[in-house]
Design an enzyme around this catalytic site. Structure first.
Site, PDB file in Angstrom:
ATOM      1  N   ASP A 134       2.474  40.216 -20.745  1.00 54.26           N
ATOM      2  CA  ASP A 134       1.583  40.493 -21.870  1.00 54.26           C
ATOM      3  C   ASP A 134       1.727  41.900 -22.472  1.00 54.26           C
ATOM      4  OD1 ASP A 134      -0.592  40.169 -23.690  1.00 54.26           O
ATOM      5  OD2 ASP A 134      -1.940  41.116 -22.257  1.00 54.26           O
ATOM      6  N   ARG A 141       5.654  34.952 -25.795  1.00 56.24           N
ATOM      7  CA  ARG A 141       5.722  33.635 -26.436  1.00 56.24           C
ATOM      8  C   ARG A 141       7.129  33.313 -26.904  1.00 56.24           C
ATOM      9  NH1 ARG A 141       0.151  34.697 -29.656  1.00 56.24           N
ATOM     10  NH2 ARG A 141      -1.156  34.624 -27.800  1.00 56.24           N
ATOM     11  N   CYS A 216      -8.757  38.135 -36.538  1.00 57.71           N
ATOM     12  CA  CYS A 216      -8.884  37.241 -35.378  1.00 57.71           C
ATOM     13  C   CYS A 216     -10.066  37.690 -34.511  1.00 57.71           C
ATOM     14  CB  CYS A 216      -7.581  37.267 -34.585  1.00 57.71           C
ATOM     15  SG  CYS A 216      -7.688  36.393 -33.033  1.00 57.71           S
ATOM     16  N   LYS A 224     -13.356  48.896 -30.414  1.00 56.52           N
ATOM     17  CA  LYS A 224     -14.413  49.759 -29.873  1.00 56.52           C
ATOM     18  C   LYS A 224     -15.384  50.293 -30.912  1.00 56.52           C
ATOM     19  CE  LYS A 224     -12.166  51.270 -25.657  1.00 56.52           C
ATOM     20  NZ  LYS A 224     -11.574  52.341 -24.883  1.00 56.52           N
ATOM     21  N   CYS A 245      -9.358  28.021 -31.405  1.00 63.06           N
ATOM     22  CA  CYS A 245      -8.085  27.442 -31.862  1.00 63.06           C
ATOM     23  C   CYS A 245      -7.364  26.710 -30.737  1.00 63.06           C
ATOM     24  CB  CYS A 245      -7.192  28.510 -32.488  1.00 63.06           C
ATOM     25  SG  CYS A 245      -6.785  29.847 -31.367  1.00 63.06           S
ATOM     26  N   LYS A 283     -20.506  52.192 -12.683  1.00 67.32           N
ATOM     27  CA  LYS A 283     -20.134  51.802 -11.328  1.00 67.32           C
ATOM     28  C   LYS A 283     -20.350  50.301 -11.109  1.00 67.32           C
ATOM     29  CE  LYS A 283     -20.910  53.315  -6.665  1.00 67.32           C
ATOM     30  NZ  LYS A 283     -21.847  53.898  -5.748  1.00 67.32           N
ATOM     31  N   LYS A 300     -18.033  49.272 -23.325  1.00 68.58           N
ATOM     32  CA  LYS A 300     -18.626  49.445 -24.657  1.00 68.58           C
ATOM     33  C   LYS A 300     -18.431  48.245 -25.596  1.00 68.58           C
ATOM     34  CE  LYS A 300     -17.381  52.526 -27.911  1.00 68.58           C
ATOM     35  NZ  LYS A 300     -17.221  53.798 -28.614  1.00 68.58           N
TER      36      LYS A 300
HETATM   37 FE1  SF4 Z   1      -0.710  22.511 -33.546  1.00 73.22          FE
HETATM   38 FE2  SF4 Z   1      -2.861  21.034 -34.216  1.00 73.22          FE
HETATM   39 FE3  SF4 Z   1      -2.782  22.326 -31.890  1.00 73.22          FE
HETATM   40 FE4  SF4 Z   1      -3.006  23.719 -34.162  1.00 73.22          FE
HETATM   41  S1  SF4 Z   1      -4.525  22.276 -33.337  1.00 73.22           S
HETATM   42  S2  SF4 Z   1      -1.687  24.195 -32.443  1.00 73.22           S
HETATM   43  S3  SF4 Z   1      -1.763  22.498 -35.534  1.00 73.22           S
HETATM   44  S4  SF4 Z   1      -1.418  20.649 -32.537  1.00 73.22           S
END
Ligand code: SF4
Length: 379
Positions: A134, A141, A216, A224, A245, A283, A300
Site C-alpha cells: 500500500d 492494483r 472520495c 486533518k 462502491c 494513551k 483527530k
Molecule cells: Fe464493476 Fe459494477 Fe462492480 Fe462497479 S459495481 S466495479 S461497475 S461490477
C-alpha cells in the site's frame, strides 16, 4: 535453475502460510498506468498520499536496478461481522470501513512477504527482494492486475474471481526471472454495469476506473482539516473509510471470507460509541485503536468525523459534550466542527452556547464555523 519449478514451490508454500492468492508479473514499465497517473496529476485528482515520482511508480527497475519479476499476493478479508451493535438514540455509534477491521493489514501482509522472502533466500544464493504494501511506490492494483490476481473494476478496486474486491494486496520486486502469469481475461470485467459509479454519493468515480480522490469520502475521512461543507451531510456515521462502491458491486454478492483470525472485527471497536471517542486520551486511543489501519492519521480526523456523525443523527444528548469541546478543545478543527454540529442539531441551548462562546473565540476559522452553526437557527 528451473524457475518454473521454483515458482510452483513458492505457490505451494504461499498456501501453507495463509496467502489466499499469488501471481507473478514482469517488471516492464507500467505504461498505461503512467498515462493515467499523468492525467490524474493534471486533473488535480491525486490524494497527496502517493509515494515517489511517476517514473518510480511505473518503472520497477528504478526501485531495484536488478529487478526481474514481481510477486503479487492477496489476502481476503471479511465483509460481514457477527452481532454488530446497534446505533440507537442516546447511544450513537460510528463505523470503520471493512479495510480497517482487525489488525492493520500492512503488518499482516508485510509479514507474509517477509516469510516468502526468507523461503527464497534459503533456496537461492544472492536472492534479493523489495516488499511493499500500500505505502510503497508501486501501484498494488496495477501489479495485481498484471499478475492475474484480479481485474481492475470501475470502482478502482481489484476484483478477484474468488474473493471479490475484499482483498488486501501486496507485492515484492525480486531479482529472479520468474515466468509471469497472464492477466485475467476482459470477459471477467465489469461489462455494462455502472452500479458503483451511480451509487457514489459525491460523484468521485469519474468515468469507469478513474477516481477523483479529492471527492472520495474514503479519502476525506482521513484528512486533518475542516471537512468541506458539501461533504458534511454525506459522510453519515463513517469514521474511517467508505466502502459503498464495494458493497453495491455485484461481484461482491455473498462474498464473505474469514480466512484470517487477524482480520476478524471487534464489533465494539469497528462500530464504536461516538461520545466516548470525543474525549479519549492519546494513551487510551493508542491502546484501543492503535493496531487498526484506520488509526494511522491519529485521533483527530476520527474525532472530527465522530462530531459530524453526531450532527448527522441530530443527537441532542451530545450537545452538552459538544459545547464543552467548542469551548475548551485546543484544536481549532475540533472547536469549529463542534460549533457547526451544535447548530446542525439545532437546540435552543446549543445556539445560545455558540453565541456565548463566540464572544471569546479568536480563531478566524472557528469563528466562521460558529457563523455557519448559527445559520441553522430557525428565523
Ligand atoms: Fe464493476 Fe459494477 Fe462492480 Fe462497479 S459495481 S466495479 S461497475 S461490477
Amino acid at each position: 535453475m528451473a524457475y518454473e519449478t521454483l515458482k510452483q514451490e513458492i505457490i505451494e508454500y504461499s498456501k501453507q502460510i495463509g496467502i489466499d492468492k499469488i501471481g507473478f508479473a514482469s517488471v516492464d514499465e507500467f505504461s498505461e498506468l503512467k498515462s493515467r497517473l499523468k492525467l490524474q496529476q493534471e486533473s488535480g485528482f491525486q490524494s497527496g498520499f502517493e509515494k515517489g515520482t511517476i517514473e518510480e511508480r511505473t518503472q520497477p527497475v528504478r526501485l531495484m536496478p536488478e529487478a526481474q519479476s514481481i510477486i503479487a499476493i492477496a489476502l481476503a478479508y471479511p465483509s460481514r461481522m457477527k452481532n454488530p451493535p446497534k446505533s440507537v438514540k442516546g447511544d450513537r455509534r460510528g463505523v470503520f470501513a471493512r479495510a480497517s477491521w482487525g489488525k492493520d493489514y500492512h503488518h499482516v501482509l508485510r509479514d507474509k512477504l517477509e516469510k516468502l522472502g526468507k523461503f527464497l533466500e534459503a533456496k537461492l544464493d544472492g536472492f534479493e527482494y523489495k516488499p511493499m504494501v500500500d505505502t510503497g511506490e508501486l501501484s498494488d492494483r496495477a501489479v495485481a492486475e498484471r499478475a492475474g490476481i484480479g481485474f481492475s473494476g470501475k470502482n478502482c478496486a481489484i476484483i478477484t474471481p474468488e474473493f471479490g474486491s475484499y482483498v488486501y494486496l501486496g507485492e515484492m520486486i525480486t531479482n529472479v526471472p520468474f515466468p509471469p502469469d497472464q492477466p485475467i481475461s476482459e470477459e471477467e470485467g465489469c461489462g455494462e454495469c455502472t452500479k458503483c459509479i451511480d451509487s457514489c454519493p459525491t460523484g468521485a468515480l469519474v468515468e469507469g476506473g478513474r477516481l477523483n480522490s479529492q471527492k472520495c469520502l474514503a479519502f476525506l475521512t482521513q484528512t486533518k482539516g475542516f471537512l468541506p461543507d458539501e461533504y458534511r451531510g454525506k459522510i453519515g456515521n463513517h469514521l474511517y473509510g467508505f466502502d459503498t462502491c464495494q458493497v453495491v458491486c455485484p461481484k461482491n454478492k455473498n462474498v464473505d471470507f474469514h480466512n484470517h483470525p487477524e482480520f476478524e472485527p471487534d464489533p465494539e471497536l469497528v462500530k464504536p460509541r461516538l461520545m466516548p471517542l470525543l474525549t479519549i486520551s492519546n494513551k487510551e486511543f493508542k491502546a484501543k485503536f492503535g493496531y487498526m489501519a484506520g488509526s494511522w492519521r491519529g485521533k483527530k480526523p476520527l474525532q472530527r468525523n465522530a462530531i459530524l456523525a453526531l450532527a448527522h443523527y441530530k443527537e441532542e444528548s451530545a450537545v452538552d459534550q459538544l459545547i464543552e469541546l467548542m469551548e475548551k478543545d485546543p484544536r481549532p478543527v475540533i472547536r469549529g466542527t463542534a460549533a457547526w454540529a451544535i447548530g446542525k442539531i439545532g437546540t435552543k441551548e446549543g445556539f445560545a452556547a455558540i453565541e456565548r462562546v463566540r464572544q471569546k473565540e479568536k480563531d478566524e476559522d472557528v469563528l466562521k464555523e460558529m457563523e455557519k452553526g448559527l445559520q441553522f437557527q430557525p428565523v
